[in-house]
Design an enzyme around this catalytic site. Structure first.
Site, PDB file in Angstrom:
ATOM      1  N   LYS A  89       0.743  -1.167  -0.196  1.00 49.45           N
ATOM      2  CA  LYS A  89       0.020   0.081   0.301  1.00 49.45           C
ATOM      3  C   LYS A  89       1.198   1.733   0.090  1.00 49.45           C
ATOM      4  O   LYS A  89       2.055   1.453   0.765  1.00 49.45           O
ATOM      5  CB  LYS A  89      -0.865   0.028   0.928  1.00 49.45           C
ATOM      6  CG  LYS A  89      -2.528  -0.670   0.989  1.00 49.45           C
ATOM      7  CD  LYS A  89      -2.993  -0.689   2.775  1.00 49.45           C
ATOM      8  CE  LYS A  89      -3.596   0.477   2.284  1.00 49.45           C
ATOM      9  NZ  LYS A  89      -4.449   0.537   3.585  1.00 49.45           N
TER      10      LYS A  89
HETATM   11  O1  G3P Z   1      -8.135   0.976   4.952  1.00 53.68           O
HETATM   12  C1  G3P Z   1      -8.086   2.420   5.343  1.00 53.68           C
HETATM   13  C2  G3P Z   1      -8.705   2.886   6.585  1.00 53.68           C
HETATM   14  O2  G3P Z   1      -8.580   2.396   7.818  1.00 53.68           O
HETATM   15  C3  G3P Z   1      -9.065   4.664   7.440  1.00 53.68           C
HETATM   16  O3  G3P Z   1     -10.213   4.627   8.406  1.00 53.68           O
HETATM   17  O4  G3P Z   1     -12.129   4.514   9.814  1.00 53.68           O
HETATM   18  O5  G3P Z   1      -9.783   5.530   9.614  1.00 53.68           O
HETATM   19  O6  G3P Z   1     -11.216   6.409   8.428  1.00 53.68           O
HETATM   20  P1  G3P Z   1     -10.596   5.803   8.805  1.00 53.68           P
END
Ligand code: G3P
Length: 227
Positions: A89
């Site tokens: 990634k």
């Molecule tokens: O995979 C990306 C994700 O983990 C971001 O999620 O919940 O931090 O917006 P969040």
């Protein structure tokens, strides 16, 4: 078209074991925030994740480097030490796009992440990314329709016949996931908690309770195995 792939977003080993056992899991995604949350030694944690899901399921691991040269170095180390069906990634940036092109030449799977616009996704796909990861909920939080952005990215890739999959991420509720599935999104990565919410429904609980009561009224504790 293949169906939407479900991945688990996180680095908690108990959550990964749970999701891998109860759901048709296509893989696991992590990022530096999710890894840091575990407060664990890095390599043993990554090895354990790979061990739980096995070599065939996708494991998306994020680089913490910001220059092409170092991103490639880190990717090579990850391939040596973790291997299997691995995707590196890389957050979208100039160096990230350059690294994507170089990583593809070296045979790596690449997921360009932290995507917030269809224009970013298009550039990542043209650089050769296998997946782009738009952040649905973080867009919703700034009053931009996150799932509409996912839909636009899908449409764009279809329009230009680009062989790049959309791995929608950052979900906080079932509705966001459902909307992504409706627009034909290639993959979604969601927390263990959201997996639980997706399958549970009070009407389902009531239906199951009804089956049990009606059966017991006639047959008591006997099951089909006893006949
Ligand atoms: O995979 C990306 C994700 O983990 C971001 O999620 O919940 O931090 O917006 P969040």
């Amino acid at each position: 078209m293949t169906t939407v792939k479900y991945l688990m977003d996180g680095g908690n080993l108990e959550d990964i074991k749970y999701c891998n056992e109860f759901f048709p899991l296509a893989g696991v995604t992590t990022n530096p925030t999710l890894v840091a949350k575990e407060k664990a030694e890095y390599w043993p944690l990554m090895h354990s994740i790979r061990e739980i899901i096995g070599p065939d399921k996708m494991l998306h691991i994020q680089t913490v480097q910001t220059t092409t040269e170092k991103i490639i170095e880190e990717a090579e180390l990850l391939r040596d030490k973790i291997g299997g069906n691995l995707y590196i990634k890389v957050p979208i940036s100039e160096e990230g796009l350059k690294a994507t092109m170089q990583l593809k030449k070296r045979g790596f799977g690449v997921t360009v992440t932290a995507i917030f616009t269809p224009a970013q996704a298009l550039l990542a796909a043209m650089a050769g990314a296998d997946f782009v990861a738009p952040y649905a909920n973080r867009l919703d939080n700034i009053v931009v329709d996150g799932t509409k952005v996912v839909e636009d990215i899908m449409q764009q890739f279809k329009l230009y016949n680009l062989n790049c999959q959309v791995l929608a991420a950052s979900f906080k509720n079932v509705e966001q996931v459902h909307k992504c599935a409706l627009c034909g999104c290639s993959a979604v990565t969601i927390s263990a908690n959201l997996f639980k919410h997706i399958i549970s429904h009070p009407m389902t609980d009531a239906a199951i309770a009804g089956f049990e009561t009606d059966w017991k009224d006639l047959y008591g504790d006997k099951t089909i195995l006893d006949f």
